[in-house]
Design an enzyme around this catalytic site. Sequence first.
Site, short mmCIF file in Angstrom:
data_model
loop_
_atom_site.label_atom_id
_atom_site.label_comp_id
_atom_site.label_asym_id
_atom_site.label_seq_id
_atom_site.Cartn_x
_atom_site.Cartn_y
_atom_site.Cartn_z
N GLY A 172 0.81 -1.22 0.00
CA GLY A 172 0.00 0.00 0.00
C GLY A 172 0.84 1.26 0.00
O GLY A 172 0.35 2.35 -0.35
N GLY A 406 -11.84 12.51 -34.61
CA GLY A 406 -12.05 12.72 -33.17
C GLY A 406 -10.86 13.43 -32.55
O GLY A 406 -11.00 14.19 -31.59
C1 HXC Z 1 9.92 -3.73 10.34
C2 HXC Z 1 11.53 -4.06 8.78
C3 HXC Z 1 10.57 -3.97 7.75
C4 HXC Z 1 9.22 -3.78 8.12
C5 HXC Z 1 12.49 -4.27 6.86
N1 HXC Z 1 12.70 -4.23 8.18
N2 HXC Z 1 11.19 -4.14 6.56
N3 HXC Z 1 11.20 -3.90 10.05
N4 HXC Z 1 8.96 -3.65 9.42
N5 HXC Z 1 8.29 -3.70 7.20
C6 HXC Z 1 13.97 -4.36 8.87
C7 HXC Z 1 14.59 -5.71 8.75
O1 HXC Z 1 14.11 -6.54 9.78
C8 HXC Z 1 16.05 -5.41 8.94
O2 HXC Z 1 16.31 -5.24 10.32
C9 HXC Z 1 16.21 -4.04 8.29
O3 HXC Z 1 14.88 -3.48 8.23
C10 HXC Z 1 16.74 -4.10 6.89
O4 HXC Z 1 16.02 -5.09 6.19
P1 HXC Z 1 16.71 -6.23 5.33
O5 HXC Z 1 15.65 -7.23 5.06
O6 HXC Z 1 17.96 -6.68 6.00
O7 HXC Z 1 17.11 -5.41 4.04
P2 HXC Z 1 17.12 -5.89 2.54
O8 HXC Z 1 17.75 -7.24 2.42
O9 HXC Z 1 17.70 -4.77 1.76
O10 HXC Z 1 15.57 -6.07 2.14
C11 HXC Z 1 14.72 -4.96 2.14
C12 HXC Z 1 13.27 -5.45 1.98
C13 HXC Z 1 12.95 -6.52 3.07
C14 HXC Z 1 13.10 -6.07 0.60
C15 HXC Z 1 12.38 -4.22 2.08
O11 HXC Z 1 13.35 -6.00 4.33
C16 HXC Z 1 11.51 -6.84 3.15
O12 HXC Z 1 10.99 -7.63 2.37
N6 HXC Z 1 10.83 -6.27 4.17
C17 HXC Z 1 9.42 -6.55 4.39
C18 HXC Z 1 8.58 -5.84 3.37
C19 HXC Z 1 7.12 -6.01 3.66
O13 HXC Z 1 6.55 -7.09 3.42
N7 HXC Z 1 6.55 -4.96 4.24
C20 HXC Z 1 5.15 -4.96 4.54
C21 HXC Z 1 4.47 -4.67 3.23
S1 HXC Z 1 2.78 -4.43 3.43
P3 HXC Z 1 17.75 -5.54 10.95
O14 HXC Z 1 17.52 -5.34 12.43
O15 HXC Z 1 18.08 -6.94 10.60
O16 HXC Z 1 18.67 -4.57 10.36
C22 HXC Z 1 2.67 -2.83 3.61
C23 HXC Z 1 1.27 -2.41 3.73
C24 HXC Z 1 1.17 -0.96 3.61
O17 HXC Z 1 3.57 -2.10 3.65
C25 HXC Z 1 -0.29 -0.65 3.58
C26 HXC Z 1 -0.54 0.79 3.38
C27 HXC Z 1 -1.97 1.04 3.18
#
Ligand code: HXC
Length: 519
Positions: A172, A406
């Site tokens: 989102g 058009g």
């Molecule tokens: C909390 C998070 C986080 C999240 C990443 N981190 N995403 N913490 N909430 N959403 C943290 C990780 O735990 C990690 O902590 C640090 O940030 C860096 O992340 P990495 O995974 O090590 O980095 P990278 O390998 O570069 O990968 C980045 C990434 C991946 C692709 C973004 O982190 C990821 O897939 N995150 C989850 C994405 C996700 O599913 N988000 C929710 C989406 S739904 P440490 O302590 O190890 O450094 C959403 C809904 C929104 O957003 C709705 C709005 C209406």
Amino acid sequence: MTMQEKINELLSLREKARLGGGQDKIDKQHAKGKYSARERLLMFLDEGSFEEFDMFLTHRCVDFGLENDHPLGDGVITGYGTVNGRLVYVYSQDFTVFGGSLSETVAQKINKVQDQAMKVGAPLIGFNDSGGARIQEGVASLAGYSSIFQRNVLASGVVPQISVIFGPCAGGAVYSPALTDFIMMAKNTSYMFVTGPKVVKTVTNEDVTTEDLGGASVHARKSGVAHFAVNTEEEGIALLRELISYLPSNNMEEPPYVPTNDPINRLEDSLNSIIPDNPNLPYDVKNVIGAIVDDGKFLEIQSSFAQNLVIGFARMNGMTIGIVANQPKYLAGVLDINSSRKGGRFIRFCDAFNIPLLTLVDVPGFLPGTGQEYGGLIVHGAKLLYAYAESTVPKVTIILRKDYGGAYCVMSPKTLRGDINYAWPSAEIAVMGGSGAAEILYGSQMKKIENDAERKAFLDAKVEDYREKFANPYVAAKRGFLDDVIEPRNTRFRVIRAFESLKNKRQENPAKKHDNLPM
Ligand code: HXC
């Protein structure tokens, strides 16, 4: 504590806050070829102009171990500064703090700069680099997103909003950028999608990489979501500053005037021969644009998407104008779904922000076919038409060559409140091209001619008749649908004079709650 000790405490807290998630995480960010959130802001804003808000704000989550980890400022840096001396509000998501994820407090910080930008009428620029909703916070984070979206919508058309995607932007989270006026992405380091590759695989069984699903190239070429795709963050930031130079700070202001040494009355002889004698041959409309605007400078938007329509900003006699031009070099300049969406949105931006519109027309019509019709060409084409019809900014139109069917009705004719409409002598204005017209008008007569050669000769003669009648601007000029037929080399000064004469134009649409744009 003495005053000096208190000051030292402040300075050390600031120092700590400036490190975000820590030096090791900043190093990791650099290793990925990305700048940190703070470096981006310092590069973007005029030197020494950044004033930061909420440096000491921390998240309120007490679950999943976060109760023991409270980085100062949380996952975003916010505040204001100047760009070429003009006030802008900014936020920059800090990937070094929990992956730049959006907590309740991050949303609170972003909301504050959104509100402040609206209060004082200044653009808001957001740098996005985030893992999305902070997973540990659940609904508090989701609610934070909605609070940002709500403000994006209220600010739309009031202050310019620009989203820069310099990292992940998924789920989102993509909808805040989508609600803003311009989206910039960096090649290879940024991506945007509603659902990521893993979910795509589960649901549709498609194997797709992050880059192929939502990288800068995809959004700049295929979806049209990104207005700009840049190779490096430095390039992006320079482009961002240039873009802002064309825009007013809010909808109550005129765009900034930038004096030019380019003579107003410069004649451009090359334009007298730019249109090929054969009407089926293409030319590059960007050469026409370059020849008439100040110093040949044109900031093209969505340059790789729907290239049959060119849009962008330029200046004429120092005044920002928005240019919409059919591109004969690409699909003969035909209008289709994507070009209609592209043009419609741009025109509405210009109209909202008092930017006059120059339309350069060379269009054979709308693209036929089931692909277009099933995709809703009727509704999307209507968006372009709607945008022209509702706009009240000064509108100058030049018909360079073809203006058929058009597409004539859509491309800012006088009857859609075009203020000043000129044509070059090469203009051809008709319901359709000569051969299509002759086939329809004389189809039954042709059927009666049995000899193939005779039938062809008959058709050719009718096509020639039709072309002779309509392949010129004078039928339209005689009826007042054009204000004048102009010599191409005079275009620059004729357009400048036209816009000067329209400077005090006042036009209002009927009062309404809001319009009902075809969707
Ligand atoms: C909390 C998070 C986080 C999240 C990443 N981190 N995403 N913490 N909430 N959403 C943290 C990780 O735990 C990690 O902590 C640090 O940030 C860096 O992340 P990495 O995974 O090590 O980095 P990278 O390998 O570069 O990968 C980045 C990434 C991946 C692709 C973004 O982190 C990821 O897939 N995150 C989850 C994405 C996700 O599913 N988000 C929710 C989406 S739904 P440490 O302590 O190890 O450094 C959403 C809904 C929104 O957003 C709705 C709005 C209406």
